[in-house]
Scaffold this motif. Structure first.
Motif, PDB file in Angstrom:
ATOM      1  N   ALA A 180     -28.650  -8.040 -28.822  1.00 53.36           N
ATOM      2  CA  ALA A 180     -30.033  -8.473 -29.002  1.00 53.36           C
ATOM      3  C   ALA A 180     -30.444  -9.205 -27.737  1.00 53.36           C
ATOM      4  O   ALA A 180     -29.633  -9.931 -27.143  1.00 53.36           O
ATOM      5  CB  ALA A 180     -30.168  -9.399 -30.212  1.00 53.36           C
ATOM      6  N   VAL A 181     -31.677  -9.007 -27.292  1.00 53.99           N
ATOM      7  CA  VAL A 181     -32.084  -9.556 -25.999  1.00 53.99           C
ATOM      8  C   VAL A 181     -32.148 -11.080 -26.009  1.00 53.99           C
ATOM      9  O   VAL A 181     -32.006 -11.723 -24.973  1.00 53.99           O
ATOM     10  CB  VAL A 181     -33.438  -8.970 -25.546  1.00 53.99           C
ATOM     11  N   ASP A 182     -32.345 -11.677 -27.173  1.00 51.43           N
ATOM     12  CA  ASP A 182     -32.347 -13.139 -27.280  1.00 51.43           C
ATOM     13  C   ASP A 182     -32.252 -13.513 -28.754  1.00 51.43           C
ATOM     14  O   ASP A 182     -32.226 -12.646 -29.637  1.00 51.43           O
ATOM     15  CB  ASP A 182     -33.607 -13.752 -26.632  1.00 51.43           C
ATOM     16  N   GLY A 183     -32.227 -14.822 -29.019  1.00 48.37           N
ATOM     17  CA  GLY A 183     -32.085 -15.291 -30.386  1.00 48.37           C
ATOM     18  C   GLY A 183     -33.218 -14.895 -31.303  1.00 48.37           C
ATOM     19  O   GLY A 183     -33.018 -14.683 -32.509  1.00 48.37           O
ATOM     20  N   ALA A 184     -34.435 -14.770 -30.755  1.00 52.40           N
ATOM     21  CA  ALA A 184     -35.591 -14.426 -31.582  1.00 52.40           C
ATOM     22  C   ALA A 184     -35.497 -13.011 -32.139  1.00 52.40           C
ATOM     23  O   ALA A 184     -36.130 -12.695 -33.154  1.00 52.40           O
ATOM     24  CB  ALA A 184     -36.873 -14.581 -30.767  1.00 52.40           C
ATOM     25  N   HIS A 185     -34.713 -12.151 -31.481  1.00 56.33           N
ATOM     26  CA  HIS A 185     -34.582 -10.763 -31.913  1.00 56.33           C
ATOM     27  C   HIS A 185     -33.180 -10.463 -32.445  1.00 56.33           C
ATOM     28  O   HIS A 185     -32.791  -9.296 -32.546  1.00 56.33           O
ATOM     29  CB  HIS A 185     -34.898  -9.821 -30.744  1.00 56.33           C
ATOM     30  N   CYS A 186     -32.430 -11.491 -32.766  1.00 56.47           N
ATOM     31  CA  CYS A 186     -31.030 -11.332 -33.138  1.00 56.47           C
ATOM     32  C   CYS A 186     -30.848 -11.339 -34.651  1.00 56.47           C
ATOM     33  O   CYS A 186     -31.183 -12.328 -35.312  1.00 56.47           O
ATOM     34  CB  CYS A 186     -30.199 -12.456 -32.499  1.00 56.47           C
ATOM     35  N   GLU A 187     -30.303 -10.264 -35.193  1.00 53.83           N
ATOM     36  CA  GLU A 187     -30.096 -10.164 -36.636  1.00 53.83           C
ATOM     37  C   GLU A 187     -29.061 -11.163 -37.124  1.00 53.83           C
ATOM     38  O   GLU A 187     -29.134 -11.653 -38.256  1.00 53.83           O
ATOM     39  CB  GLU A 187     -29.664  -8.747 -37.028  1.00 53.83           C
ATOM     40  N   TRP A 188     -28.081 -11.507 -36.254  1.00 48.00           N
ATOM     41  CA  TRP A 188     -27.045 -12.458 -36.663  1.00 48.00           C
ATOM     42  C   TRP A 188     -27.607 -13.874 -36.724  1.00 48.00           C
ATOM     43  O   TRP A 188     -27.224 -14.666 -37.575  1.00 48.00           O
ATOM     44  CB  TRP A 188     -25.865 -12.365 -35.714  1.00 48.00           C
ATOM     45  N   CYS A 189     -28.551 -14.187 -35.809  1.00 50.98           N
ATOM     46  CA  CYS A 189     -29.243 -15.481 -35.879  1.00 50.98           C
ATOM     47  C   CYS A 189     -30.048 -15.579 -37.170  1.00 50.98           C
ATOM     48  O   CYS A 189     -30.058 -16.604 -37.860  1.00 50.98           O
ATOM     49  CB  CYS A 189     -30.172 -15.658 -34.675  1.00 50.98           C
ATOM     50  N   GLN A 190     -30.739 -14.501 -37.500  1.00 51.59           N
ATOM     51  CA  GLN A 190     -31.571 -14.486 -38.694  1.00 51.59           C
ATOM     52  C   GLN A 190     -30.755 -14.619 -39.967  1.00 51.59           C
ATOM     53  O   GLN A 190     -31.218 -15.165 -40.972  1.00 51.59           O
ATOM     54  CB  GLN A 190     -32.404 -13.203 -38.723  1.00 51.59           C
ATOM     55  N   LYS A 191     -29.505 -14.139 -39.908  1.00 50.53           N
ATOM     56  CA  LYS A 191     -28.619 -14.248 -41.070  1.00 50.53           C
ATOM     57  C   LYS A 191     -27.877 -15.578 -41.105  1.00 50.53           C
ATOM     58  O   LYS A 191     -27.139 -15.856 -42.054  1.00 50.53           O
ATOM     59  CB  LYS A 191     -27.592 -13.112 -41.055  1.00 50.53           C
ATOM     60  N   GLY A 192     -28.068 -16.393 -40.051  1.00 45.53           N
ATOM     61  CA  GLY A 192     -27.413 -17.687 -40.003  1.00 45.53           C
ATOM     62  C   GLY A 192     -25.949 -17.647 -39.635  1.00 45.53           C
ATOM     63  O   GLY A 192     -25.193 -18.594 -39.904  1.00 45.53           O
ATOM     64  N   VAL A 193     -25.517 -16.553 -38.997  1.00 41.76           N
ATOM     65  CA  VAL A 193     -24.118 -16.462 -38.556  1.00 41.76           C
ATOM     66  C   VAL A 193     -23.898 -17.445 -37.409  1.00 41.76           C
ATOM     67  O   VAL A 193     -24.661 -17.446 -36.439  1.00 41.76           O
ATOM     68  CB  VAL A 193     -23.788 -15.025 -38.092  1.00 41.76           C
ATOM     69  N   PRO A 194     -22.906 -18.321 -37.499  1.00 43.96           N
ATOM     70  CA  PRO A 194     -22.680 -19.312 -36.438  1.00 43.96           C
ATOM     71  C   PRO A 194     -22.571 -18.662 -35.060  1.00 43.96           C
ATOM     72  O   PRO A 194     -21.932 -17.622 -34.910  1.00 43.96           O
ATOM     73  CB  PRO A 194     -21.358 -19.970 -36.850  1.00 43.96           C
ATOM     74  N   LEU A 195     -23.205 -19.302 -34.079  1.00 45.11           N
ATOM     75  CA  LEU A 195     -23.253 -18.769 -32.706  1.00 45.11           C
ATOM     76  C   LEU A 195     -22.215 -19.475 -31.838  1.00 45.11           C
ATOM     77  O   LEU A 195     -22.053 -20.693 -31.907  1.00 45.11           O
ATOM     78  CB  LEU A 195     -24.645 -18.975 -32.127  1.00 45.11           C
ATOM     79  N   GLU A 196     -21.538 -18.706 -31.019  1.00 45.37           N
ATOM     80  CA  GLU A 196     -20.586 -19.265 -30.059  1.00 45.37           C
ATOM     81  C   GLU A 196     -20.956 -18.794 -28.677  1.00 45.37           C
ATOM     82  O   GLU A 196     -21.248 -17.622 -28.457  1.00 45.37           O
ATOM     83  CB  GLU A 196     -19.173 -18.804 -30.407  1.00 45.37           C
ATOM     84  N   LYS A 197     -20.973 -19.721 -27.717  1.00 48.40           N
ATOM     85  CA  LYS A 197     -21.284 -19.393 -26.334  1.00 48.40           C
ATOM     86  C   LYS A 197     -20.088 -18.688 -25.692  1.00 48.40           C
ATOM     87  O   LYS A 197     -18.944 -19.131 -25.849  1.00 48.40           O
ATOM     88  CB  LYS A 197     -21.603 -20.660 -25.526  1.00 48.40           C
ATOM     89  N   ALA A 198     -20.367 -17.608 -24.992  1.00 53.02           N
ATOM     90  CA  ALA A 198     -19.298 -16.888 -24.286  1.00 53.02           C
ATOM     91  C   ALA A 198     -19.294 -17.334 -22.829  1.00 53.02           C
ATOM     92  O   ALA A 198     -20.306 -17.218 -22.135  1.00 53.02           O
ATOM     93  CB  ALA A 198     -19.530 -15.383 -24.391  1.00 53.02           C
TER      94      ALA A 198
END
Length: 204
Positions: free
Chosen positions: A184-202
Motif C-alpha cells: 500500500a502506498v501509505d497508511g491511508a490506503h493500507c488494508e492492514w492499518c484499517q483492520k488495526g493490525v499492529p504496525l512495525e517499522k522496517a
C-alpha cells in the motif's frame, strides 16, 4: 538441494533464518507491506551464503555471453549490504574483482572511493542481495556508465518488485526467487492499518 536452489528452497532458508516474516510493516519509502524481507539475516550463516551465491553464479554462467568473459568481469555492488553475495558470486565465477559504491549521506550522489576508477570498456555485472525499487542499482549503473564501463547483467538473490520498481529495459536480470508481496502506498490506503493490525517499522 538442487544445483541451482529452487524458489521453494530459497524461501525456506529465508523463513528459517528470520529473513522473511509475515505481518504489517512500513518500509523507509513509506510503503506498507504484509512481508518483511532482510536478506542479510540469511547471509549470516556461511552455508546459506555459499549456497545462494553459488546458485546465483550458476544462473549467470548459463548465459554464454557472460560465461565467455567471466575472467574479465567485475562484480560491483551498490553500498556494502550485498558484499557477501558479491564475493561469493565472484569466487564461484572466478571473476576479476569486486568493488562497491558508497555515500556519506542519503542526499548525496553515490561515488567510488578514492583511487578506484572504473575503466572504459570494463565488463560489469551488478550484484545485490535484493531488487526492490531498484533505485540504488540504477544510480550505480548510471555511475559506471559515466566512466565508460559496460554493464552486462544484473543479479540478485531476491526479486521483490513494488509499484515503484524501476525498469532496467533489456539488461538481463537474474534472480533465485521472486516474492510478490502486497503493498500500500501509505497508511491511508493500507488494508492492514484499517483492520488495526499492529504496525512495525522496517529498518533497511
Amino acid at each position: 538441494m538442487h544445483l541451482i536452489p529452487t524458489q521453494e528452497e530459497v524461501v525456506a532458508v529465508l523463513r528459517e533464518t528470520g529473513a522473511l516474516r509475515d505481518g504489517h510493516f512500513e518500509y523507509p519509502s513509506g510503503l506498507h507491506s504484509n512481508e518483511y524481507l532482510q536478506v542479510p539475516l540469511a547471509l549470516r550463516y556461511s552455508r546459506h551464503q555459499r549456497m545462494l551465491s553459488v546458485g546465483l553464479s550458476r544462473k549467470l554462467r548459463a548465459n554464454p555471453e557472460i560465461r565467455a568473459i567471466t575472467s574479465d568481469v567485475s562484480i560491483v555492488v551498490p553500498m556494502t549490504a550485498g558484499l557477501p553475495v558479491a564475493y561469493g558470486v565472484c569466487e564461484a565465477l572466478r571473476a576479476r574483482q569486486v568493488y562497491w559504491s558508497e555515500k556519506e549521506h542519503d542526499n548525496e550522489r553515490t561515488h567510488f572511493r578514492q583511487f578506484l576508477t572504473p575503466h572504459p570498456g570494463e565488463q560489469v555485472v551488478l550484484v545485490d542481495d535484493i531488487l526492490r525499487t531498484g533505485n540504488k542499482l540504477a544510480e550505480l549503473k548510471q555511475l559506471l556508465e559515466s566512466y565508460g564501463a559496460n554493464v552486462v547483467g544484473l543479479a540478485v538473490i531476491i526479486y521483490q518488485p513494488t509499484p515503484q520498481t524501476l525498469d532496467f529495459g533489456s539488461l538481463p536480470l537474474y534472480y533465485l526467487a521472486k516474492l510478490d508481496a502486497h503493498y500500500a502506498v501509505d497508511g491511508a490506503h493500507c488494508e492492514w492499518c484499517q483492520k488495526g493490525v499492529p504496525l512495525e517499522k522496517a529498518w533497511i
